[in-house]
Every structure is written in C-alpha cells, then in structure tokens.
Design a protein around this motif. Structure first.
Motif, short mmCIF file in Angstrom:
data_model
loop_
_atom_site.label_atom_id
_atom_site.label_comp_id
_atom_site.label_asym_id
_atom_site.label_seq_id
_atom_site.Cartn_x
_atom_site.Cartn_y
_atom_site.Cartn_z
N ARG A 46 -32.19 116.16 -28.34
CA ARG A 46 -31.41 115.19 -27.58
C ARG A 46 -31.98 115.04 -26.19
N CYS A 47 -31.89 113.84 -25.60
CA CYS A 47 -32.35 113.61 -24.21
C CYS A 47 -31.35 114.20 -23.25
N ILE A 88 -37.68 120.80 -23.64
CA ILE A 88 -37.73 119.34 -23.50
C ILE A 88 -38.92 118.90 -22.66
N CYS A 116 -35.65 112.66 -28.99
CA CYS A 116 -35.59 111.59 -27.99
C CYS A 116 -36.68 111.71 -26.94
N GLY A 117 -36.95 112.91 -26.46
CA GLY A 117 -37.94 113.08 -25.41
C GLY A 117 -39.32 112.57 -25.80
N GLY A 122 -42.02 116.78 -25.28
CA GLY A 122 -40.85 115.94 -25.52
C GLY A 122 -39.70 116.56 -26.26
N LYS A 141 -32.59 107.37 -27.90
CA LYS A 141 -31.50 108.27 -28.29
C LYS A 141 -31.12 108.00 -29.73
#
Length: 199
Positions: free
Chosen positions: A198-199, A27, A50-51, A31, A56
C-alpha cells in the motif's frame, strides 16, 4: 495420480507440501511489495504494489524470473462505493498482455459486515457453494488459514519464531494447490491491512 488444483496455472502446483518464505520490501526500496522464496532461498515470486506501480489498489504478481503472471485490482465506481464489501479481481496475463479474469475476492468493509469471512470466487470452477475459498484468522497477527468450500485447508500462514517480526513470515501450501494463487491472496490481504503493497 494428479491431485493438482490449478487456479492460475498447473505449473504453480507442487506434488508435495511447500513452505514459502515472505519478506516485505521497505517502501523506499524498489517501491515496496514483497519477495517470496523457497526454503533454499531461491526467489519464487515477486509482488509489486502501489509504490512500484503508481496506482492505489493495484498489485502485480511476477514469477521468480520477473515475468508478469497476475494483475490484481480493487474494483471501484459508485456501485462499489455503496457496497458493504470491497471487491478485488485477479487477472491472468498471457504473452500478449491480454487479461483474463481468474478470481474475485470479497472483503467486508462496514461494521455490519465486520467479522464476516473473506471469500474468494474462482471464475472457471463449478462451485460447491457460492464461493470457492474462505480466509479465516488474523493476517495482522500472521495467523490465518485459507480453506476450500469443503473445509479442507489449502494454505496456512505463520510467523517464524526465531525472527519474530512482521516483515518476515511463511505460508505452508498443501500439495496440489496453486502457489501463485495463494501468493496473490497474500498480496491482497497485505494491501487490505495497509502493509508493504500500500502507498
């Protein structure tokens, strides 16, 4: 004889069985998301989560040259909040940036629907059932299969035994199947399971 089954585009269909290698990006590096290569280590697809996108429930699938080919978003709103299913929509993107709905993926989210199969509906197809593809098995264990509505396997996911980590796995795509579509499905599953997109 042409046995291609394009969902995104015919250019992503191969006349032979294809193995795609997927490596998760940390991540903190670019990102998150993941990179997809062929067996010769050429980048074929890139998935941003998301990153990278900052939102999201949004994913972007790009080809090996970095051109955007598919935008995926989780449906929101009050109706979705009350539903027993999460719904994801995949949109193709043309050269002008216009989006066209290509597929919808429904994933069970409540106890009463847990264990129900994840199903995919293709927008421009005539359906042999009220869905076109079904996902079975465990994404978390890197052991899942995508079948069409006639029961034919179109893609199968697995781990590379010599590496043995969840950051690196492979997907075998049957001849004629749309590789970009299969990678889009992998991106949604990755996000559902709280992994690299995913964040």
């Amino acid at each position: 004889m042409d046995n291609s089954m394009p969902v995104i585009s015919k250019i992503f269909c191969s006349s032979t069985l294809t193995t795609l290698m997927i490596r998760r990006r940390p991540i903190v590096v670019n990102g998150g998301g993941f990179v997809v290569t062929d067996l010769s280590n050429n980048v074929v697809f890139i998935v941003d989560g998301c990153g990278m996108l900052g939102s999201k429930g949004e994913l972007l699938v790009k080809d090996g040259d970095g051109e955007e080919i598919l935008f995926i978003s989780r449906k929101g709103g009050i109706i979705q909040a009350l539903s027993t299913w999460n719904k994801w929509n995949g949109y193709s993107m043309d050269y002008q940036g216009k989006k066209k709905l290509v597929f919808s993926l429904s994933d069970p989210k409540l106890c009463i629907t847990k264990g129900a199969p994840t199903r995919i509906h293709i927008e421009h197809k005539r359906h042999c059932k009220n869905w076109d593809f079904e996902i079975s098995g465990s994404f978390a264990d890197r052991d899942c299969t995508i079948t069409d509505c006639s029961g034919k396997i179109v893609a199968q996911m697995g781990k590379k035994e010599q590496i043995g980590c969840k950051d690196f796995y492979h997907v075998v795509v049957q001849s004629g199947c749309d590789k970009a579509f299969i990678i889009a499905v992998m991106a949604v599953l990755d996000n559902i399971h709280g992994e690299s997109t995913r964040c």
